[in-house]
Enzyme design. Structure first.
Site, PDB file in Angstrom:
ATOM      1  N   TYR A 170       1.649  27.585  31.302  1.00 21.63           N
ATOM      2  CA  TYR A 170       1.755  28.592  32.358  1.00 21.63           C
ATOM      3  C   TYR A 170       0.430  28.846  33.069  1.00 21.63           C
ATOM      4  O   TYR A 170       0.381  28.988  34.267  1.00 21.63           O
ATOM      5  CB  TYR A 170       2.318  29.903  31.792  1.00 21.63           C
ATOM      6  CG  TYR A 170       3.768  29.754  31.416  1.00 21.63           C
ATOM      7  CD1 TYR A 170       4.773  29.939  32.356  1.00 21.63           C
ATOM      8  CD2 TYR A 170       4.140  29.368  30.128  1.00 21.63           C
ATOM      9  CE1 TYR A 170       6.116  29.764  32.033  1.00 21.63           C
ATOM     10  CE2 TYR A 170       5.479  29.183  29.790  1.00 21.63           C
ATOM     11  CZ  TYR A 170       6.453  29.384  30.749  1.00 21.63           C
ATOM     12  OH  TYR A 170       7.772  29.192  30.429  1.00 21.63           O
ATOM     13  N   ASN A 220       4.498  23.522  26.653  1.00 20.27           N
ATOM     14  CA  ASN A 220       4.777  24.611  27.595  1.00 20.27           C
ATOM     15  C   ASN A 220       3.466  25.033  28.216  1.00 20.27           C
ATOM     16  O   ASN A 220       2.488  25.283  27.497  1.00 20.27           O
ATOM     17  CB  ASN A 220       5.369  25.823  26.872  1.00 20.27           C
ATOM     18  CG  ASN A 220       6.773  25.569  26.336  1.00 20.27           C
ATOM     19  OD1 ASN A 220       7.380  24.537  26.622  1.00 20.27           O
ATOM     20  ND2 ASN A 220       7.290  26.515  25.575  1.00 20.27           N
ATOM     21  N   GLU A 225       7.050  26.960  20.393  1.00 17.94           N
ATOM     22  CA  GLU A 225       5.838  27.786  20.330  1.00 17.94           C
ATOM     23  C   GLU A 225       5.675  28.511  18.994  1.00 17.94           C
ATOM     24  O   GLU A 225       5.694  29.746  18.945  1.00 17.94           O
ATOM     25  CB  GLU A 225       5.824  28.815  21.465  1.00 17.94           C
ATOM     26  CG  GLU A 225       5.913  28.202  22.842  1.00 17.94           C
ATOM     27  CD  GLU A 225       5.670  29.213  23.964  1.00 17.94           C
ATOM     28  OE1 GLU A 225       5.635  30.426  23.690  1.00 17.94           O
ATOM     29  OE2 GLU A 225       5.507  28.786  25.114  1.00 17.94           O
ATOM     30  N   GLU A 269       8.368  23.507  29.353  1.00 18.46           N
ATOM     31  CA  GLU A 269       8.442  24.727  30.173  1.00 18.46           C
ATOM     32  C   GLU A 269       7.262  24.763  31.116  1.00 18.46           C
ATOM     33  O   GLU A 269       6.122  24.481  30.703  1.00 18.46           O
ATOM     34  CB  GLU A 269       8.336  26.019  29.331  1.00 18.46           C
ATOM     35  CG  GLU A 269       9.526  26.321  28.471  1.00 18.46           C
ATOM     36  CD  GLU A 269       9.339  27.619  27.669  1.00 18.46           C
ATOM     37  OE1 GLU A 269       8.575  28.515  28.092  1.00 18.46           O
ATOM     38  OE2 GLU A 269       9.968  27.710  26.608  1.00 18.46           O
ATOM     39  N   ARG A 306      17.320  21.861  28.778  1.00 19.97           N
ATOM     40  CA  ARG A 306      16.775  22.324  27.498  1.00 19.97           C
ATOM     41  C   ARG A 306      17.295  23.720  27.217  1.00 19.97           C
ATOM     42  O   ARG A 306      17.065  24.635  28.012  1.00 19.97           O
ATOM     43  CB  ARG A 306      15.241  22.330  27.533  1.00 19.97           C
ATOM     44  CG  ARG A 306      14.630  22.933  26.290  1.00 19.97           C
ATOM     45  CD  ARG A 306      13.101  22.903  26.294  1.00 19.97           C
ATOM     46  NE  ARG A 306      12.622  23.488  25.064  1.00 19.97           N
ATOM     47  CZ  ARG A 306      11.816  24.557  24.989  1.00 19.97           C
ATOM     48  NH1 ARG A 306      11.335  25.134  26.079  1.00 19.97           N
ATOM     49  NH2 ARG A 306      11.463  25.046  23.818  1.00 19.97           N
ATOM     50  N   HIS A 350      14.173  29.121  18.845  1.00 20.98           N
ATOM     51  CA  HIS A 350      13.431  29.810  19.903  1.00 20.98           C
ATOM     52  C   HIS A 350      13.401  31.302  19.546  1.00 20.98           C
ATOM     53  O   HIS A 350      13.933  32.137  20.261  1.00 20.98           O
ATOM     54  CB  HIS A 350      14.078  29.543  21.268  1.00 20.98           C
ATOM     55  CG  HIS A 350      13.146  29.699  22.436  1.00 20.98           C
ATOM     56  ND1 HIS A 350      12.913  28.698  23.365  1.00 20.98           N
ATOM     57  CD2 HIS A 350      12.385  30.746  22.843  1.00 20.98           C
ATOM     58  CE1 HIS A 350      12.052  29.120  24.288  1.00 20.98           C
ATOM     59  NE2 HIS A 350      11.720  30.370  24.007  1.00 20.98           N
TER      60      HIS A 350
HETATM   61  C1  GBH Z   1       7.196  31.051  26.782  1.00 22.69           C
HETATM   62  O1  GBH Z   1       6.219  31.781  26.118  1.00 22.69           O
HETATM   63  C2  GBH Z   1       8.501  31.185  26.026  1.00 22.69           C
HETATM   64  O2  GBH Z   1       8.817  29.993  25.348  1.00 22.69           O
HETATM   65  C3  GBH Z   1       9.637  31.630  26.855  1.00 22.69           C
HETATM   66  O3  GBH Z   1      10.671  32.054  26.025  1.00 22.69           O
HETATM   67  C4  GBH Z   1       9.180  32.692  27.808  1.00 22.69           C
HETATM   68  O4  GBH Z   1      10.243  33.264  28.511  1.00 22.69           O
HETATM   69  C5  GBH Z   1       8.202  32.057  28.763  1.00 22.69           C
HETATM   70  O5  GBH Z   1       7.167  31.448  28.097  1.00 22.69           O
HETATM   71  C6  GBH Z   1       7.595  33.013  29.790  1.00 22.69           C
HETATM   72  O6  GBH Z   1       6.770  33.946  29.167  1.00 22.69           O
HETATM   73  O7  GBH Z   1       5.604  40.309  26.142  1.00 22.69           O
HETATM   74  O8  GBH Z   1       3.692  41.272  27.195  1.00 22.69           O
HETATM   75  O9  GBH Z   1       3.852  41.228  24.816  1.00 22.69           O
HETATM   76  C7  GBH Z   1       4.944  31.777  26.731  1.00 22.69           C
HETATM   77  C8  GBH Z   1       3.937  32.561  25.927  1.00 22.69           C
HETATM   78  C9  GBH Z   1       3.709  34.521  24.702  1.00 22.69           C
HETATM   79  C10 GBH Z   1       3.900  34.691  27.032  1.00 22.69           C
HETATM   80  C11 GBH Z   1       3.999  35.957  24.565  1.00 22.69           C
HETATM   81  C12 GBH Z   1       4.211  36.158  26.935  1.00 22.69           C
HETATM   82  C13 GBH Z   1       4.140  38.015  25.456  1.00 22.69           C
HETATM   83  C14 GBH Z   1       3.337  39.042  26.111  1.00 22.69           C
HETATM   84  N1  GBH Z   1       4.301  33.975  25.868  1.00 22.69           N
HETATM   85  N2  GBH Z   1       3.627  36.708  25.726  1.00 22.69           N
HETATM   86  S1  GBH Z   1       4.191  40.574  26.058  1.00 22.69           S
END
Ligand code: GBH
Length: 474
Positions: free
Chosen positions: A306, A304, A177, A374, A80, A124
């Protein structure tokens, strides 16, 4: 430490890895690429950690052959990645950039030669800057996702991509997202374009959904194979069963999940919008017919995941009513999880992924097959004296989340595949290069790539899965 057991997923389940253009490509001004809102944002002092930008990132634009080699040796079925809209159409609308088009031709052909199916994300987060603020002298209006014209420009871009690559792309993901594009970008202000504007964030949410709907139409008429969208659906736990905390959970559900899942999968705008946003929920930018476009059937839903969140009613809200309604919905996040946390500060709670998948399955009769687009963890990843990265915590994270997916499948949820975030360490948006999510370590001085222990583990897991599920040769 004894490596964890390999999860048992069904025959035909697909394994992959994921990346995104701005996070890995670099080559920000090479071969006719135009600037995106992330170039502008990352170059604005104070916006990213240590002023990090994607100017060079992993230099994947020049090293894609090596990276496809890493994917091939890893043994994945699917990769992806995202197309950079400003590399393909530098001004967002209008003439395409032939050298940008050639780059993804080369990448896709290299993947196919390695036996890997491309899963392409169209957006993205790297909106062409000209659609946000038109260059001087231009007659365009700008306004980015706040305006309907951007959704129409996105449909043109989708049609271009489908015409060029549609014969070779197995799966298309319209948006990654959209919650982040709308609310982290225009309400929290921590992502590009970095504003805090309330009404603009809600307009952006609608135009992103509309962009998705128009792109689905464009992809379908170009004969695209499978079409879907990727959402970061949150698993939201209540801090207590006090009515005010349960009401806070409802508002967070609307903001994070139902804004997207209700129109996409349920054919309606979210119930409870007015409780969440008050007068701002008037939806003045919505037009008759939009909902039908947005809710067109999909071939798959990308998820996605986490970590889960726990929310409670906030004791105080911001006094600015304009901001209050969109940015501050009266919710505080708590972290009662007594588990390990990753370097992002995120608690590791794998059963929350099973809960989330089961919940989607019971709530939406129209739920299409799900792909995990993800899942992964950021870890310390110190390079050991032997020159390697012994990331046992990441291995445990991946094993436990794959087991959580296997549990959901055993409980009847149709999950078809899983992508690790990420193939490479990369530009982690506002967090810059300190957060490392890769299966492959990047030395940002030399740009050398070194597979971590988790890469070897994932490789072994895929091999074991195939050995266990494939028909024995006769
Ligand atoms: C995903 O976002 C994204 O699709 C991907 O690009 C990213 O690398 C991955 O997860 C890991 O984070 O930067 O401290 O202001 C997940 C949701 C939303 C998590 C925004 C981090 C930003 C916090 N993300 N958040 S900050």
């Amino acid at each position: 430490m004894h490596p964890p057991d390999f999860p048992e997923l069904p025959a035909g389940f697909r394994f992959g890895a994921a990346t995104a253009a701005y996070q890995i490509e670099g080559a920000h001004d090479a071969d006719g690429r135009g600037p995106s809102i992330w170039d502008t944002f990352s170059h604005t002092p104070g916006r990213t950690l240590n002023g990090a930008t994607g100017d060079t990132a992993c230099d994947h634009y020049h090293r894609y052959r090596e990276d496809v080699g890493l994917l091939r040796d890893l043994g994945v079925d699917s990769y992806r990645f995202s197309l950079s809209w400003p590399r393909l159409i530098p001004a967002g609308t209008g003439p395409a950039n032939p050298r940008g088009l050639d780059f993804y031709d080369r990448l896709i052909d290299e993947l196919l030669a390695a036996g890997i199916a491309p899963a392409v994300t169209l957006y993205h987060w790297d909106l062409p800057q000209a659609l946000e603020t038109p260059p001087p002298g231009s007659t365009a209006t700008g306004g980015g996702w706040r305006v309907r014209e951007t959704a129409e420009a996105f449909a043109e871009y989708a049609a271009l991509a489908a015409a060029r690559y549609g014969d070779r792309v197995e799966r298309w993901i319209t948006l990654n997202e959209p919650y982040c594009s709308a609310f982290v970008g225009h309400a929290e202000g921590r992502h590009a374009p970095g504003t805090q504007e309330g009404r603009g964030a809600l307009a952006a949410a609608h135009h992103l959904l509309l962009a998705h709907g128009l792109a689905v139409q464009a992809l379908r008429s170009a004969g695209a194979q499978e079409v879907g969208i990727t959402l970061n659906i949150d698993r939201i736990h209540a801090a207590s069963d006090r009515p005010e905390d349960l009401a806070a959970v409802r508002r967070a559900e609307v903001l994070h999940n139902e804004t997207w899942t209700e129109p996409l999968l349920g054919g309606r705008y979210p119930r409870g919008e007015h409780e969440t946003w008050g007068a701002l929920a008037d939806g003045a930018w919505r037009r008759p017919g939009d909902l039908r476009l947005i809710g067109a059937p999909l071939d798959f839903l990308g998820v996605n995941f986490y970590r889960p969140v726990t929310v409670a009613a906030a004791a105080h809200r911001t006094p600015d009513p304009g901001l209050r309604d969109a940015v501050d919905i009266g919710v505080t996040e708590l972290d009662p999880y007594g588990t390990r946390h990753t370097t992002m500060g995120w608690p590791v709670v794998p059963p929350a992924l099973t809960e989330l998948l089961r919940d989607l399955h019971t709530r939406y009769p129209r739920l299409p097959p799900v792909w995990i687009t993800e899942n992964g963890s950021a870890e310390d990843d110190t390079v050991a004296p032997d020159g390697l990265v012994h990331d046992t915590d990441r291995i445990a994270y991946l094993a436990d989340h794959l087991a959580a997916v296997a549990d959901a499948v055993a409980q009847g949820v149709d999950v078809r595949g899983y992508h690790v975030w990420s193939l490479l360490d990369n530009f982690e948006w506002a967090r810059g290069y300190d957060q490392r999510f890769g299966l492959v370590h990047i030395d940002y001085d030399t740009l050398n790539r070194t597979p971590k222990d988790s890469y070897r583990w994932y490789q072994g897991m895929i091999t074991a899965h195939r050995a266990r599920t494939e028909e024995p040769a006769r």
